[in-house]
Design an enzyme around this catalytic site. Structure first.
Site, PDB file in Angstrom:
ATOM      1  N   LYS A   5      32.463  38.060  63.373  1.00  0.00           N
ATOM      2  CA  LYS A   5      32.906  37.257  62.232  1.00  0.00           C
ATOM      3  C   LYS A   5      33.649  38.088  61.194  1.00  0.00           C
ATOM      4  O   LYS A   5      34.444  37.551  60.420  1.00  0.00           O
ATOM      5  CB  LYS A   5      31.725  36.517  61.629  1.00  0.00           C
TER       6      LYS A   5
HETATM    7  C1  LIG Z   1      29.035  33.140  65.325  1.00  0.00           C
HETATM    8  C2  LIG Z   1      28.660  33.890  66.573  1.00  0.00           C
HETATM    9  C3  LIG Z   1      28.912  33.363  67.863  1.00  0.00           C
HETATM   10  C4  LIG Z   1      29.489  31.979  68.080  1.00  0.00           C
HETATM   11  O1  LIG Z   1      30.841  31.886  67.718  1.00  0.00           O
HETATM   12  P1  LIG Z   1      31.556  30.455  67.529  1.00  0.00           P
HETATM   13  O2  LIG Z   1      32.885  30.778  66.966  1.00  0.00           O
HETATM   14  O3  LIG Z   1      30.682  29.692  66.567  1.00  0.00           O
HETATM   15  O4  LIG Z   1      31.627  29.796  68.849  1.00  0.00           O
HETATM   16  C5  LIG Z   1      28.597  34.158  68.958  1.00  0.00           C
HETATM   17  N1  LIG Z   1      28.047  35.374  68.815  1.00  0.00           N
HETATM   18  C6  LIG Z   1      27.784  35.923  67.601  1.00  0.00           C
HETATM   19  C7  LIG Z   1      27.166  37.268  67.519  1.00  0.00           C
HETATM   20  C8  LIG Z   1      28.083  35.206  66.437  1.00  0.00           C
HETATM   21  O5  LIG Z   1      27.816  35.743  65.234  1.00  0.00           O
END
Ligand SMILES: *Cc1c(COP(=O)(O)O)cnc(C)c1O
Length: 462
Positions: free
Chosen positions: A112
């Site tokens: 993120k």
């Molecule tokens: C947010 C997250 C996901 C999922 O991603 P999306 O964009 O919501 O599909 C997967 N793995 C981790 C470690 C995350 O923080």
């Protein structure tokens, strides 16, 4: 570039308006009116460029006319200078034709950061230009909160308030938020669960009077700028492996679908992608939809991959809009039915999705088995989210001749509990955060009462 709503009724907006707005007024999500194209020449010219330069070139058409080139280059360069690996998102080859794309070298050790490091800077840029300030409010059960705080801590025009459920996030995740002592960062520990925190944030967006006219901004994954920033690493990794002359496939640990949807945008821009594999944990709405056309909500399960624990995948709506050939009425109708009852996609859109997307769901026992097995085979320690991807890539790939890129969405140290459960002694934090457990923390504990939370926000924003 104009942006339109997936439900067809909200007015078209500019990039700046979309980034500051979040959800469309008709309940839909904003998408670009036309998808910009990367030609073969464009892709060939990216070979050997830095990540920041590829990022600038891929994203430029989405912001065209609204941020000048030099300013945008600067924002992009600053955003990715915060990553601890010189390649920003290095590719790690696991075997003959399976690669991990390590997206976890940012400040909070999860993917993120790639989007939120840039989003904070873009928001601050637009606010400065308008001479405005804004307040960010969000609820988090883990990854999003810390990535948003790290993305905004240096923003002069933003104050950020992140609510987390008191005593219900892991110590590492809490400290990644509460040890950021910037004077525009406010952590609120709510005496309640995640849903209580989320409900108060939603209520605050629905009635913003308590802020006396100051804009409230959402940085959750429906914000278009987050999708845009994630398109880049699909392009960069494919180019590193030989695109446009060679096709690649991607496997993506998925929840709200923002990440894998960004990959689909890269494909629609002209990147040669053979297959997308959607990996889910036991919260498998995406897998049930793709495999069985069972588009229905089920009860939330707490798994070893908590950042993928969801009931509804909000960004899936953006893919449905494409599958329904941009028929906003059909999308609205489907999603309104979905709110109240189990439903199914129409045949034609479903078969369109199945041409590019496969899926696989991985339960907790299998996550532990995969962590052990992958370490035995490759010496890599996978975090539990990436482990779902590793297994799904093996189970669902169409062929072994096409390079498979599995997205490593978090560093194993961030989810050490699962790694220990799998039989390992632990995972050290990377050097730049090895004193995390000793750093000073700052947070406010508040009851799960809307008026108290809103009073705190109104009093502390600058
Ligand atoms: C947010 C997250 C996901 C999922 O991603 P999306 O964009 O919501 O599909 C997967 N793995 C981790 C470690 C995350 O923080």
């Amino acid at each position: 570039m104009r942006y339109i709503s997936t439900r067809g009724q909200a007015p078209a907006l500019s990039f700046e308006e979309v980034v500051l707005t979040g959800m469309a007024s008709d309940g839909g999500l904003y998408v670009p009116e036309t998808i910009p194209q990367l030609s073969r020449d464009d892709l060939e010219a990216m070979a050997g460029l830095s990540y920041a330069e590829i990022a600038f070139r891929v994203m430029k058409p989405f912001v065209a006319g609204e941020i000048d080139d030099e300013t945008f280059r600067g924002l992009v360069r600053d955003a990715y200078a915060t990553f601890s690996h010189d390649a920003v998102v290095p590719l790690n080859q696991l075997d003959a034709n399976h690669f991990l794309l390590e997206l976890f070298h940012g400040p909070t050790l999860a993917f993120k950061d790639v989007a939120l490091q840039l989003l904070g800077r873009i928001l601050d840029h637009f606010l400065a230009k308008r001479g405005e300030r804004a307040v960010i409010m969000g609820a988090t059960s883990g990854d999003t909160g810390s990535a948003a705080i790290e993305g905004c801590r240096h923003c002069d025009n933003l104050d950020i308030f992140i609510l987390h459920p008191h005593n219900r996030v892991s110590e590492v995740q809490r400290r990644q938020m509460t040890t950021v002592l910037a004077n525009n960062v406010f952590n609120i520990a709510i005496e309640g669960n995640f849903d209580d925190a989320q409900a108060m944030v939603k209520a605050s967006f629905a009635d913003q009077a308590f802020l006396n006219g100051t804009r409230l901004v959402a940085v959750n994954s429906i914000n278009w700028a987050r999708i845009m920033a994630q398109v880049v690493y699909y392009v960069a990794s494919a180019v590193a492996l030989g695109a446009p002359s060679r096709e690649v496939s991607f496997c993506v640990p998925s929840a709200n679908f923002g990440n894998v949807f960004a990959g689909y945008v890269a494909y629609r821009m002209g990147l040669p992608v053979k297959q997308f594999i959607i990996a889910t944990n036991a919260n498998d709405i995406l897998h049930r939809t793709l495999a069985d056309n069972d588009f229905s909500k089920q009860e939330l399960l707490a798994t070893l991959a908590p950042s993928m624990d969801i009931v509804v995948s909000s960004n899936f709506e953006r893919l449905l809009f494409e599958a329904y050939e941009r028929d906003g009425d059909a999308v609205r109708d489907l999603l309104e039915r979905f709110q109240h009852e189990p439903t199914a996609l129409a045949e034609a859109p479903l078969s369109r999705l199945r041409e590019k997307f496969s899926s696989h769901s991985v339960d907790d026992d299998t996550i532990l088995e995969v962590i052990r097995e992958a370490h035995h085979r490759t010496k890599e320690l996978l975090d539990p989210h990436t482990a779902t991807g590793y297994r799904a890539a093996e189970q669902a790939r169409a062929d072994t001749a096409t390079p498979m890129i599995t997205l490593a969405t978090a560093h194993p140290a961030k989810f050490a509990e699962a790694v220990v459960k799998a039989g390992f002694s632990g995972v050290p934090l990377p050097a730049h955060m090895d004193d995390l457990l000793e750093r000073e923390e700052r947070y406010e504990v508040l009851p799960a009462e809307l008026t108290e939370v809103q009073r705190f926000v109104a009093e502390h924003r600058r």
